[in-house]
Motif scaffolding. Structure first.
Motif, PDB file in Angstrom:
ATOM      1  N   LEU A  20      -1.747   2.694   3.411  1.00 50.51           N
ATOM      2  CA  LEU A  20      -1.850   1.869   2.245  1.00 50.51           C
ATOM      3  C   LEU A  20      -0.892   2.251   1.136  1.00 50.51           C
ATOM      4  N   MET A  21      -0.316   1.076   0.711  1.00 49.41           N
ATOM      5  CA  MET A  21       0.798   1.505  -0.302  1.00 49.41           C
ATOM      6  C   MET A  21       0.406   1.937  -1.716  1.00 49.41           C
ATOM      7  N   LEU A  22       0.460   3.228  -2.063  1.00 52.33           N
ATOM      8  CA  LEU A  22       0.055   3.705  -3.349  1.00 52.33           C
ATOM      9  C   LEU A  22       1.077   3.469  -4.518  1.00 52.33           C
ATOM     10  N   PRO A  23       0.480   3.500  -5.713  1.00 52.53           N
ATOM     11  CA  PRO A  23       1.577   3.296  -6.905  1.00 52.53           C
ATOM     12  C   PRO A  23       2.434   4.497  -7.073  1.00 52.53           C
ATOM     13  N   ASN A  24       2.226   5.692  -6.520  1.00 50.79           N
ATOM     14  CA  ASN A  24       3.430   6.628  -6.773  1.00 50.79           C
ATOM     15  C   ASN A  24       4.353   6.532  -5.807  1.00 50.79           C
ATOM     16  N   ARG A  25       4.453   5.364  -4.844  1.00 44.60           N
ATOM     17  CA  ARG A  25       5.470   5.184  -4.104  1.00 44.60           C
ATOM     18  C   ARG A  25       6.413   4.126  -4.475  1.00 44.60           C
TER      19      ARG A  25
END
Length: 183
Positions: A20-25
């Motif tokens: 899952l692509m998270l905001p910190n990336r």
């Protein structure tokens, strides 16, 4: 006579990962940072090559990385890696990156990449890898395309190692580009 351990089927070494692509990336534009995707690509290429060779592998080159569509925060990223080609100690790993919007189910092809990996022994010397069993047209097409890509890569390397380069012979190539020569 060849031993069955001398060859492996493509599917025996395939690896799939999802994250899952998270905001910190995210980068400054709010999309997933390309450098993070490259890191994941290198990891899955290592896993696929090591699974095929049964040993430690290193990245020899990243032959192609085509970013086709941005990856959004909140999307489910899935990478699928396969051995497309084997040489004596090298393997070309093809990786397809797709994302899924987990709310709508919409799928996107975001990236295609080719990594050349080399199998190493404990002393860091290159070692032989198993051959590849090609049992369908898809696998044959990917193997032959890898051969063509390798030949193009060799021609490109040879061309850039020219020792008789004279800039005046190549000035006509610059005519269509936004460049100013100021000697």
């Amino acid at each position: 006579m060849t031993n069955s351990k001398d060859f492996k089927r493509v599917e025996d070494s395939q690896v799939t990962i999802s994250e899952l692509m998270l905001p910190n990336r995210a980068n400054f534009n709010g999309k997933i940072h390309g450098g993070y995707v490259l890191s994941l690509l290198d990891q899955i290429a290592f896993a696929c090559a090591s699974k095929h060779s049964g040993t430690y592998c290193v990245t020899a080159s990243v032959d192609t990385v085509d970013f086709l569509a941005p990856i959004e925060v909140g999307e489910l990223l899935t990478m699928r890696a396969s051995v497309n080609y084997v040489g004596r100690s090298s393997m070309v790993i093809g990786i397809r990156v797709e994302t899924e919007n987990i709310q709508t189910g919409e799928m996107k092809h975001c990236n295609s990449s080719y990594f050349t990996m080399v199998a190493k022994d404990k002393d860091g010397k290159s070692i032989s890898v198993p051959g590849l069993i090609l049992d369908n047209d898809h696998d044959i097409r990917r193997f032959t395309k890898s051969i063509k890509r390798n030949k193009m890569k060799k021609r490109r390397v040879d061309e850039f190692q020219e020792t008789d380069f004279v800039s005046e012979n190549y000035l006509h190539l610059l005519e269509d580009y936004k460049v100013k020569i100021d000697r």
